[in-house]
Design a protein around this motif. Structure first.
Motif, PDB file in Angstrom:
ATOM      1  N   SER A 184       0.827  -1.216   0.000  1.00 17.98           N
ATOM      2  CA  SER A 184       0.000   0.000   0.000  1.00 17.98           C
ATOM      3  C   SER A 184       0.859   1.263   0.000  1.00 17.98           C
ATOM      4  O   SER A 184       0.491   2.280  -0.589  1.00 17.98           O
ATOM      5  N   ARG A 185       2.012   1.197   0.643  1.00 17.59           N
ATOM      6  CA  ARG A 185       2.933   2.342   0.641  1.00 17.59           C
ATOM      7  C   ARG A 185       3.493   2.591  -0.756  1.00 17.59           C
ATOM      8  O   ARG A 185       3.903   3.708  -1.083  1.00 17.59           O
ATOM      9  N   ALA A 186       3.484   1.553  -1.600  1.00 18.94           N
ATOM     10  CA  ALA A 186       3.906   1.690  -3.001  1.00 18.94           C
ATOM     11  C   ALA A 186       2.747   2.140  -3.890  1.00 18.94           C
ATOM     12  O   ALA A 186       2.824   2.045  -5.118  1.00 18.94           O
ATOM     13  N   GLY A 189      -3.773   3.105   3.399  1.00 12.08           N
ATOM     14  CA  GLY A 189      -4.988   2.820   2.642  1.00 12.08           C
ATOM     15  C   GLY A 189      -5.340   1.356   2.450  1.00 12.08           C
ATOM     16  O   GLY A 189      -6.369   1.050   1.821  1.00 12.08           O
ATOM     17  N   ALA A 190      -4.527   0.431   2.949  1.00  9.02           N
ATOM     18  CA  ALA A 190      -4.891  -0.983   2.834  1.00  9.02           C
ATOM     19  C   ALA A 190      -6.204  -1.243   3.566  1.00  9.02           C
ATOM     20  O   ALA A 190      -6.421  -0.747   4.671  1.00  9.02           O
ATOM     21  N   GLU A 191      -7.082  -2.008   2.942  1.00  9.56           N
ATOM     22  CA  GLU A 191      -8.376  -2.323   3.529  1.00  9.56           C
ATOM     23  C   GLU A 191      -8.333  -3.693   4.208  1.00  9.56           C
ATOM     24  O   GLU A 191      -7.450  -4.514   3.939  1.00  9.56           O
ATOM     25  N   ILE A 232       3.672  -6.158 -10.671  1.00 10.67           N
ATOM     26  CA  ILE A 232       2.626  -5.355 -11.316  1.00 10.67           C
ATOM     27  C   ILE A 232       3.239  -4.348 -12.292  1.00 10.67           C
ATOM     28  O   ILE A 232       2.665  -4.076 -13.365  1.00 10.67           O
ATOM     29  N   GLU A 233       4.398  -3.804 -11.967  1.00 13.66           N
ATOM     30  CA  GLU A 233       5.093  -2.929 -12.913  1.00 13.66           C
ATOM     31  C   GLU A 233       5.446  -3.687 -14.183  1.00 13.66           C
ATOM     32  O   GLU A 233       5.376  -3.144 -15.294  1.00 13.66           O
ATOM     33  N   GLY A 255       5.889  -7.792  -0.315  1.00 15.07           N
ATOM     34  CA  GLY A 255       5.262  -6.505  -0.580  1.00 15.07           C
ATOM     35  C   GLY A 255       5.968  -5.744  -1.688  1.00 15.07           C
ATOM     36  O   GLY A 255       5.330  -5.118  -2.545  1.00 15.07           O
ATOM     37  N   GLN A 256       7.294  -5.788  -1.677  1.00 12.11           N
ATOM     38  CA  GLN A 256       8.059  -5.166  -2.750  1.00 12.11           C
ATOM     39  C   GLN A 256       7.954  -5.994  -4.026  1.00 12.11           C
ATOM     40  O   GLN A 256       7.890  -5.462  -5.136  1.00 12.11           O
ATOM     41  N   GLY A 257       7.899  -7.307  -3.849  1.00 10.56           N
ATOM     42  CA  GLY A 257       7.818  -8.202  -5.001  1.00 10.56           C
ATOM     43  C   GLY A 257       6.558  -8.009  -5.824  1.00 10.56           C
ATOM     44  O   GLY A 257       6.602  -8.040  -7.060  1.00 10.56           O
TER      45      GLY A 257
END
Length: 315
Positions: A24-26, A74-76, A303-304, A296-298
């Protein structure tokens, strides 16, 4: 219509919450799904002494701190038991008992659950003297005698905790020495409320009037059987991965753990796994958090890559 997210994290233990924080921070849209309250097994731990930043902290308190941190970008968070994940290639469908979601990536963080002994009386007296959580149920056995079955970290940690409540704690172990960390062994052996029964297996949990009265044990060296009178039985004999919902993905080992590479990705692109559900040696809060950061970074990198592929196709 199904709700759409960039990332769905299945499980809100320490690993899942860390993964949600990083993703979410990304600036990815993130949903954490769990069938219960956030925190996982931390909620069943009285005192945590080996998490950096805290000399000592209660498990539920650390759970709340992690949850507040994981949702700040913002993570739900939603309740639901995942029934199936369908791999559609660049998207995944996550079906729960309450809803259906579409996502680009999935992080499996469902953890593990306590293994049962499988002996007579265990199910009969579950919740009536048989427990797998000292923090949850220890208060019911104040000034009484309880038995702890097992010899690993969990058994000894919870046994020590129970000495604050019970008059006596008898540890029954199938081997002739404990498997717990030495610092825990030293504390246990120095505690005058704890005693140990070696080379013995529980054969039956006995009781009357719908409550535990004792355990029948058998020495696995001599074959001698005996009865230990007790008011409660706390069982810590291992864990099983919670992976039943993922069998269709062909990502599990023969023992049911999720197999990943060192970047937490399974052999299915876009599906990651972290924490206690993985096939690994050390299952601790710190290792789950480390896994969560990597995953989380992965998912951001994954997605990029999907975005780049879409642009390339559109040329």
């Amino acid at each position: 219509m199904a709700k759409n997210y960039d990332v769905i994290v299945i499980g809100a233990g320490p690993g899942g919450m860390t993964a949600a924080l990083y993703a979410s921070r990304a600036n990815l849209s993130v949903l954490m799904l769990d069938r219960g309250v956030y925190g996982g097994q931390m909620n069943n731990t009285a005192e945590i002494e080996n998490y950096p930043g805290f000399k000592s902290i209660l498990g539920p308190d650390l759970s709340k701190e992690m949850y507040d941190s994981s949702t700040q970008f913002g993570a739900e968070y939603a309740f639901g038991t995942v029934e199936e994940i369908t791999d559609n290639g660049d998207t995944k469908t996550v079906k729960t008992d309450m809803d259906t979601y579409e996502t680009k990536a999935v992080i499996i963080a469902t953890g593990s659950e306590y293994k049962k002994l499988g002996v007579k009386g265990e199910d009969t007296f579950s919740g009536r003297g048989v427990s797998y959580c000292a923090v949850c149920d220890g208060a019911f056995f104040k000034n009484k005698h309880v038995v702890v079955v097992g010899g690993g970290d969990s058994a000894i940690e919870e046994g020590i905790y129970l000495t604050q409540l019970a008059d006596k704690v008898t540890v029954i172990h199938r081997r002739d020495q404990l498997r717990a960390q030495k610092i825990l062994q030293d504390r246990a052996f120095a505690n005058d409320k704890m005693e140990f029964v070696w080379n013995s297996n529980v054969e039956e949990i006995q009781g009357d009037d719908q409550k535990v009265a004792g355990v029948k044990i058998k020495n696995n060296q001599t074959g001698e059987e005996s009865i230990i009178d007790a008011n409660g039985v706390f069982i810590y004999v291992g864990v099983l991965p919670m992976t039943e919902s993922f069998k269709n993905l062909d990502i599990l080992t023969d023992d049911g753990w999720v197999d990943t590479d060192d970047q937490m990705m399974t052999k299915v692109p876009g599906i990651f796994a972290i924490g206690d559900v993985r096939d690994k040696k050390l299952r601790q809060i710190t290792t789950a958090v480390g896994d969560g950061g990597i995953a989380g970074q992965g998912v951001f990198n994954y997605i990029e890559m999907l975005k780049a592929k879409t642009v390339e196709v559109g040329k």
